[in-house]
Design an enzyme around this catalytic site. Structure first.
Site, PDB file in Angstrom:
ATOM      1  N   PHE A  81      -6.122  -3.582   3.625  1.00  0.00           N
ATOM      2  CA  PHE A  81      -6.689  -3.281   4.947  1.00  0.00           C
ATOM      3  C   PHE A  81      -5.676  -2.703   5.930  1.00  0.00           C
ATOM      4  O   PHE A  81      -5.890  -2.749   7.139  1.00  0.00           O
ATOM      5  CB  PHE A  81      -7.327  -4.533   5.561  1.00  0.00           C
ATOM      6  N   ARG A 135      -7.558  -1.340   9.077  1.00  0.00           N
ATOM      7  CA  ARG A 135      -8.717  -0.511   8.770  1.00  0.00           C
ATOM      8  C   ARG A 135      -9.314   0.150  10.025  1.00  0.00           C
ATOM      9  O   ARG A 135      -9.815  -0.511  10.916  1.00  0.00           O
ATOM     10  CB  ARG A 135      -9.773  -1.384   8.097  1.00  0.00           C
ATOM     11  N   ARG A 153      -4.646   7.546  17.607  1.00  0.00           N
ATOM     12  CA  ARG A 153      -5.959   7.628  16.975  1.00  0.00           C
ATOM     13  C   ARG A 153      -7.033   6.959  17.832  1.00  0.00           C
ATOM     14  O   ARG A 153      -8.204   7.341  17.772  1.00  0.00           O
ATOM     15  CB  ARG A 153      -5.931   7.029  15.563  1.00  0.00           C
ATOM     16  N   PHE A 174      -7.391   1.987  12.047  1.00  0.00           N
ATOM     17  CA  PHE A 174      -6.128   2.483  12.576  1.00  0.00           C
ATOM     18  C   PHE A 174      -6.218   2.936  14.034  1.00  0.00           C
ATOM     19  O   PHE A 174      -5.796   4.011  14.387  1.00  0.00           O
ATOM     20  CB  PHE A 174      -5.659   3.643  11.692  1.00  0.00           C
ATOM     21  N   THR A 199      -2.974  12.106  10.718  1.00  0.00           N
ATOM     22  CA  THR A 199      -2.623  13.056  11.773  1.00  0.00           C
ATOM     23  C   THR A 199      -1.151  13.459  11.691  1.00  0.00           C
ATOM     24  O   THR A 199      -0.757  14.455  12.294  1.00  0.00           O
ATOM     25  CB  THR A 199      -2.947  12.491  13.169  1.00  0.00           C
ATOM     26  N   GLU A 234       0.893  -1.913   4.477  1.00  0.00           N
ATOM     27  CA  GLU A 234       1.447  -0.566   4.504  1.00  0.00           C
ATOM     28  C   GLU A 234       2.911  -0.581   4.926  1.00  0.00           C
ATOM     29  O   GLU A 234       3.757   0.028   4.288  1.00  0.00           O
ATOM     30  CB  GLU A 234       0.638   0.309   5.455  1.00  0.00           C
ATOM     31  N   GLN A 286       0.818  -1.211   0.000  1.00  0.00           N
ATOM     32  CA  GLN A 286       0.000   0.000   0.000  1.00  0.00           C
ATOM     33  C   GLN A 286       0.855   1.265   0.000  1.00  0.00           C
ATOM     34  O   GLN A 286       0.312   2.357  -0.122  1.00  0.00           O
ATOM     35  CB  GLN A 286      -0.893   0.026   1.243  1.00  0.00           C
ATOM     36  N   GLU A 340     -12.762   3.513   5.888  1.00  0.00           N
ATOM     37  CA  GLU A 340     -12.695   3.108   7.292  1.00  0.00           C
ATOM     38  C   GLU A 340     -13.942   3.388   8.126  1.00  0.00           C
ATOM     39  O   GLU A 340     -14.317   2.563   8.965  1.00  0.00           O
ATOM     40  CB  GLU A 340     -11.492   3.792   7.952  1.00  0.00           C
ATOM     41  N   ALA A 354      -5.674   5.796   5.611  1.00  0.00           N
ATOM     42  CA  ALA A 354      -6.399   6.881   6.276  1.00  0.00           C
ATOM     43  C   ALA A 354      -7.668   7.270   5.521  1.00  0.00           C
ATOM     44  O   ALA A 354      -8.146   8.389   5.645  1.00  0.00           O
ATOM     45  CB  ALA A 354      -5.493   8.105   6.468  1.00  0.00           C
TER      46      ALA A 354
END
Length: 798
Positions: free
Chosen positions: A266, A380, A348, A382, A480, A270, A235, A751, A549
């Site tokens: 998902f 998903r 988060r 996060f 963020t 990443e 990703q 998400e 995100a």
């Protein structure tokens, strides 16, 4: 899946797009009549037919050059130990083996930490910190030979103490893997002391494996000099590029990472793909042959990170009506042996610990705990789902304490006006449509009548009990880590009028490429079949952010639109000069350009522009405006806007076995002015089912030695088609339009609907509570497996 990285950077002030870009992107939409595939219309996924017919090509389908080698990882069989001896002679002498890689064979830095903390080695060096940690890699002529040879290693260990659970890690005074966060507004401690009623509780929230259809894979092809091309299912191509360069000890410009599509991501692809890309690239350069690495599902699940497990301690103070006066929360997370993305994930969780509710005085603390388990990562939502479920548990606690319908308690605590609009991180909620969403769903789902029917049913006693719950979600959209809120795109129009589009986002089944192509088709007023989106590659769009995100369409759609507008402006100026008219009289219409009274087919017009040497290529760019965040003070505007939704679920529970089924779910979700309603609806449906699985059937279990035992589909249960609600009604809030100037006024969809699965969890709690006449809030931990449901029932009976 969402992501933010914790790295050292100056505190960002409010960011806005550069004026020229802003001016271009803020233009009003034009008439799109007659365009095939225009925005705000249903259009099937561009690869849908390929998916269902098996013609979609993934990384493992790429033709292998002659001489391709295969790599396989040798994994640790201890949770925490020093490696006293590593004997690999039997591995090296195994049939088909070309060589073995260990930590000492890494030419650059033995680290793939996404945060630059140097805490995540490619291959363990002297010590292992979780069961399943890669120690070496076998390189062989075939995958089967490499896999068999890896089992022949002889490793002797000196065992060290290990800690697996987040609460046990706190008790053992284990370190944080990354600095914790505190969110504070008002004086929660004193407000709690003065509250009319107080409740304390603890909730365990389990993790979740991504279990994508396509597992991790990387395919590296060496080039001349320092060059290497890596095909991967990632990703975040730019991060994979930087990690491979870091491990090889070469500049990033020597590494190209390509991604055509993924068979699911998902969030798990990443950062976790960095390991596989690095191993393949190092081997490819060492032996100067193409190298592919694809682990078995068991090893994939053992060696790669998952959703963070949380232990949440909360206290809430409230008045006689159930309106909250104060909230405190301690959020301890199982982060694993290294930081990975645990900092922003646990941040988060705090950002969403309020969900859709106003807390007058609040104090929230994160505890990102180091444990001797695989390093957990993005998934998903996060961290957001773990925060939201804490807020929903608090609502349930108050409702059972006051003997009131939990929906009524939720309504009394919604964000509103008169100062009740500031979050724990001091962002004002300006776009609050949660009350309207909930009110409309309450009516369309016939909630009140169905709730009374559930109460009447349960009043009869009997083995099967029913439960119903209606829960909302408010989810902030943006990374963020402010610097990740940027994207680029590259657009070419060829002389025959065909269009080539490339952007920094990655396609993992969510329909991103389709949506971005629709944006370009709309801007240039051409049918979507004129546009070809090619693989994501670091050669074309540099320094991309992860497709995460929920920002893929927001960022890449805007960047692609910017590129289209640049070309369009040049073409408009050319037409005005060539036809001797005003620019205002040049209009792009359905597959043509109208210049005064003359209409020229698009392809003919482009040919003339090419002959006149008009530049028909542009690099687009976009950065999200208005956002800023100061982590040190816990204040700012980390989110550009919020997405909202609500779900109403009804369940039936067998009180003798704990088994249950979901009878009906109704969803109303906010996607703003949808770019593609049918794709967005599919995302809502899939997210709900995945969220339901997280909270009901998907259980991760480690034995006391630290070995993950749920490491395959045979022991890890995701929802099946038969687990879907018997009645499943999903609708989009078609009246919604993003008040912020997002791409075509749409909202993110990846998400936010994941958390709608919480409605099933709370409905199960409602059914369980019926055995004690709803007098006590059940202590039901997640996932609410039949075993846990049965235990909760027995506790209330006892």
């Amino acid at each position: 899946m969402s992501t933010d990285k914790t790295v050292t950077a100056p505190v960002d002030t409010e960011l806005r797009s550069d004026p020229p870009v802003t001016d271009r992107l803020m233009r009003a939409d034009q008439d799109r009549s007659g365009i095939k595939g225009a925005v705000h219309t249903d259009l099937h996924h561009d690869s849908a037919i390929k998916h269902v017919t098996g013609r979609a090509e993934y990384c493992d389908d790429i033709a292998e050059p002659a001489g391709t080698l295969h790599a396989y990882l040798g994994l640790s069989t201890r949770a925490h130990a020093r490696i006293r001896d590593l004997d690999l002679e039997a591995v090296r002498s195994a049939p088909g083996v070309v060589g073995v890689l260990t930590a000492k064979d890494i030419p650059g830095v033995n680290d793939v930490s996404p945060t630059g903390l140097n805490d995540e080695p490619v291959l363990a060096d002297g010590k292992v910190e979780f069961w399943g940690q890669p120690i070496f890699a076998v390189i062989a002529e075939t995958r089967d030979a490499a896999r068999r040879a890896a089992k022949r290693a002889s490793v002797s260990y000196e065992d060290l103490p290990h800690v697996l659970e987040p609460d046990a890690a706190r008790e053992a005074d284990m370190p944080y893997v990354t600095p914790p966060l505190t969110l504070k507004r008002g004086e929660a401690v004193s407000a709690m002391e003065n509250a009319a009623h107080r409740i304390k509780g603890r909730m365990r929230v389990g993790g979740q494996d991504h279990l994508y259809l396509e597992g991790h894979i990387a395919f590296a092809i060496p080039g001349e000099d320092e060059d290497v091309i890596v095909h991967s299912s990632t990703q975040h191509p730019s991060e994979a590029q930087h990690m491979v360069a870091h491990v090889l000890g070469v500049p990033s410009n020597a590494v190209t990472v390509n991604v055509r599509r993924m068979g699911g991501g998902f969030g798990g692809k990443e950062t976790q793909m960095n390991l596989f890309c690095a191993v393949a690239a190092v081997a490819a350069k060492k032996w100067n042959r193409a190298v592919k690495i694809r682990p078995d599902r068991d090893d994939d699940m053992s060696a790669t990170g998952k959703r963070h497990d949380f232990v949440i301690d909360y206290e809430v103070g409230f008045d006689d009506t159930g309106r909250i006066q104060a909230v405190t929360g301690e959020f301890a997370a199982r982060c694993g042996f290294s930081a990975d993305l645990s900092g922003p994930v646990t941040d988060r969780a705090l950002f969403h610990a309020d969900n859709a509710y106003y807390y007058p005085d609040v104090l929230l603390n994160s505890h990102p705990m180091k444990t001797n388990t695989v390093s957990n990562t993005a998934f998903r939502g996060f961290g957001g789902p773990q925060g939201v479920i804490a807020a929903e548990r608090i609502m349930e606690e108050i409702a059972y304490h006051r003997g009131v319908d939990s929906l009524e308690i939720r309504k009394r605590n919604f964000y509103g006006e008169d100062g009740r609009d500031v979050t724990p991180y001091h962002q004002t909620v300006e776009d609050n449509i949660a009350p309207r969403i909930v009110s409309e769903l309450e009516q369309s789902a016939d909630y009140q009548a169905r709730r009374q029917a559930v109460l009447d049913w349960n009043a009869k006693g009997g083995i099967v009990r029913k439960g119903i719950a209606l829960t909302p979600v408010k989810f902030g959209i943006s990374f963020t880590a402010t610097w990740y809120n940027q994207a680029g795109a590259l657009l070419h129009i060829y002389s025959d009028g065909s269009i080539h589009l490339n952007h920094g986002g990655t396609e993992m089944g969510q329909g991103l490429n389709t949506k971005v192509a629709q944006v370009v088709a709309d801007e240039l007023q051409v049918d979507i079949d004129k546009i070809k989106i090619t693989k994501t590659t670091t050669e074309k769009v540099p320094n991309t952010s992860a497709t995460a995100a929920s920002s893929g369409s927001d960022l890449n759609g805007m960047a692609a639109r910017d590129a289209a507008i640049q070309i369009k402006d040049r073409l408009t100026a050319f037409a005005a000069e060539r036809w001797q008219t005003e620019a205002a009289k040049v209009r792009f219409v359905a597959n043509a350009v109208q210049i005064g009274d003359e209409t020229v087919p698009f392809a003919d017009f482009i040919r003339e522009a090419y002959m006149a040497r008009v530049q028909l290529s542009a690099a687009g760019f976009y950065k999200t405006p208005k956002i800023h965040w100061d982590r040190a003070t816990g204040k700012g505007r980390p989110f550009y806007y919020f997405a909202y939704g609500a779900a109403c679920s009804e369940v039936s529970v067998d009180t003798l076995t704990g088994e249950y089924r979901v009878e009906r779910t109704d969803i109303l979700h906010d996607v703003g002015r949808s770019l593609n309603p049918v794709i967005d609806k599919g995302q809502v449906e899939g997210a709900f089912i995945q969220g339901m699985g997280w909270l009901t059937t998907e259980e991760l279990w480690w034995d006391d030695k630290g070995q993950l035992r749920t490491h395959a589909p045979s022991t890890y249960k995701i929802p099946l088609a038969s687990d879907r609600p018997r009645v499943f009604n999903v609708a989009l809030a078609d009246w919604s339009e993003n008040r912020e100037q997002t791409i075509k006024r749409s909202k993110a969809v990846g998400e936010p609907p994941f958390m709608l699965g919480i409605s099933v969890f709370e409905a199960l709690s409602h059914a369980v509570a019926s055995v004690a006449d709803y007098s006590v809030c059940p202590r039901l931990d997640a996932p609410a497996t039949p075993e846990r449901v049965l235990m909760a029932i027995e506790r209330l009976k006892g």
